[in-house]
Scaffold this active site. Structure first.
Site, short mmCIF file in Angstrom:
data_model
loop_
_atom_site.label_atom_id
_atom_site.label_comp_id
_atom_site.label_asym_id
_atom_site.label_seq_id
_atom_site.Cartn_x
_atom_site.Cartn_y
_atom_site.Cartn_z
N HIS A 128 32.51 -49.98 126.06
CA HIS A 128 32.80 -50.15 124.72
C HIS A 128 34.00 -49.84 124.10
O HIS A 128 34.91 -49.47 124.91
CB HIS A 128 31.81 -49.10 123.86
CG HIS A 128 32.27 -47.51 123.82
ND1 HIS A 128 32.05 -46.64 124.94
CD2 HIS A 128 32.84 -46.73 123.14
CE1 HIS A 128 32.40 -45.50 124.92
NE2 HIS A 128 32.95 -45.65 123.62
N ASP A 130 36.25 -48.49 120.66
CA ASP A 130 35.91 -47.63 119.70
C ASP A 130 35.78 -48.21 118.33
O ASP A 130 36.77 -49.03 117.83
CB ASP A 130 36.93 -46.39 119.41
CG ASP A 130 36.93 -45.53 120.87
OD1 ASP A 130 35.72 -45.39 121.24
OD2 ASP A 130 37.83 -45.08 120.95
N HIS A 278 36.31 -49.10 127.33
CA HIS A 278 36.18 -47.75 128.23
C HIS A 278 34.91 -47.25 128.52
O HIS A 278 34.05 -47.61 127.79
CB HIS A 278 37.23 -46.73 127.55
CG HIS A 278 36.74 -46.14 126.31
ND1 HIS A 278 37.18 -46.92 125.11
CD2 HIS A 278 36.05 -45.11 125.79
CE1 HIS A 278 36.76 -46.32 124.09
NE2 HIS A 278 36.08 -45.26 124.28
N ARG A 293 39.18 -36.19 120.34
CA ARG A 293 39.59 -37.58 120.30
C ARG A 293 40.16 -37.60 118.62
O ARG A 293 39.62 -37.47 117.64
CB ARG A 293 38.51 -38.47 120.50
CG ARG A 293 39.03 -39.75 120.52
CD ARG A 293 38.04 -40.95 120.38
NE ARG A 293 37.56 -41.18 119.20
CZ ARG A 293 36.47 -41.82 118.77
NH1 ARG A 293 35.77 -42.54 120.02
NH2 ARG A 293 35.94 -41.90 117.69
#
Length: 302
Positions: A128, A130, A278, A293
């Site tokens: 995917h 983000d 990722h 994150r």
């Protein structure tokens, strides 16, 4: 008689040499003067040594780090005992940060926490990019390891410019100018009650982005679809859209386009969300894995 190569091609893949072009055509790599950069492979991912993220990053150092990020797409730092506030300050060098509407916050609002254990299973083990459900998806993300298992829990990234470069010419022609709809409904939306879903849908309606976006800095053409948030390709019948999305998303699975990072406590990674997808492996359950994150606000893809 059908050859092995033809049979493989009919199944949507290829064999043999692949084009592994790290830089835009005509661009030249230059040495880095303020840190030691150690590539993880020929295409994507490099470790940065000689930078202490506890210290302020000055303009000259930032310029070199930004150049390295554009060249290698993912940068890794080891032994960086920083807190959430310093994490936020480092990510802010690239721009304003999002406050994620669906994920749990850490110690500061712009930093989300992924805390996994026996009761909270990791579900990020799918390729995917983000927040592509935003009208202006993230420019990049900075991920920091707080607690990791003794083994397992690696993260992989794939270079989607290389994925595009290696598509057959007829597929490149087929997807030229197409757009796709991205939606949070099939991930974050599944756990919402109807009232909250309606409120979030009003705030974050489905976003339509190019299937092939142009990187705003490097000019590279990059596949911009993913398995989590891309719902359908506009203007295609459902079965054709699903078939084409499956083919395009599959490109991330080729190891030649990938880098894999083994986390240690205080490791930090920053990646270019415009150039990569990722995948966080979930081979550590029921052990503990805690990460934080920050996501950097980006621009509308074109």
């Amino acid at each position: 008689m059908t050859t092995i190569r033809n049979r493989v091609a009919e199944r949507g893949t290829s064999m043999g040499a692949r084009v592994l072009r790290r830089l835009p055509i005509g661009a030249q790599s230059a040495p880095y003067e303020l840190f030691d950069l150690r590539p993880c492979g020929p295409l994507i991912g490099a470790e940065v040594h000689g930078v202490d993220l506890r210290e302020p990053v000055g303009p000259e150092l930032f310029t070199e780090l930004d150049r390295a990020l554009l060249e290698w797409k993912v940068l890794f730092f080891r032994d960086q005992p920083i807190d959430s506030a310093r994490h936020r300050a480092f990510a802010r060098l690239w721009g304003e940060l999002e406050v994620h509407p669906f994920l749990a916050q850490g110690d500061v609002p712009e930093v989300v926490r992924f805390a996994k254990d026996a009761a909270m299973v990791g579900v990020e083990n799918v390729w995917h990019t983000d927040v592509t459900w935003r009208q202006e998806p993230a420019l990049g993300s900075v991920l920091r390891a707080i607690e990791v298992p003794d083994f397992g829990g690696d993260t992989l990234w794939a270079d989607m410019a290389a994925a595009y470069d290696n598509l057959p010419a007829d597929v490149q022609e087929r997807i030229e100018g197409l757009t796709a709809v991205h939606d949070f409904a099939f991930s974050f939306g599944r756990a919402m009650d109807p009232d909250r879903f309606a409120a979030m849908r009003a705030q974050y309606p489905p976003a339509e982005h190019p299937v092939v976006r142009t990187h705003p800095v490097t000019g590279r053409k990059t596949l911009f679809v993913n398995e989590v948030f891309t719902d359908h390709i506009v203007g295609l019948a459902d079965d054709e859209s699903e078939e084409l999305l499956a083919l395009l998303c599959k490109q991330a699975t080729y190891p030649e386009y990938q880098v894999r990072f083994r986390w240690q406590p205080d490791s930090v990674a920053i990646w270019d969300n415009r150039a990569t997808v990722h995948y966080a492996t979930n081979d550590y359950h029921p052990n503990v894995r805690v990460m934080e994150r920050a996501a950097i606000l980006g621009e509308r893809p074109y």
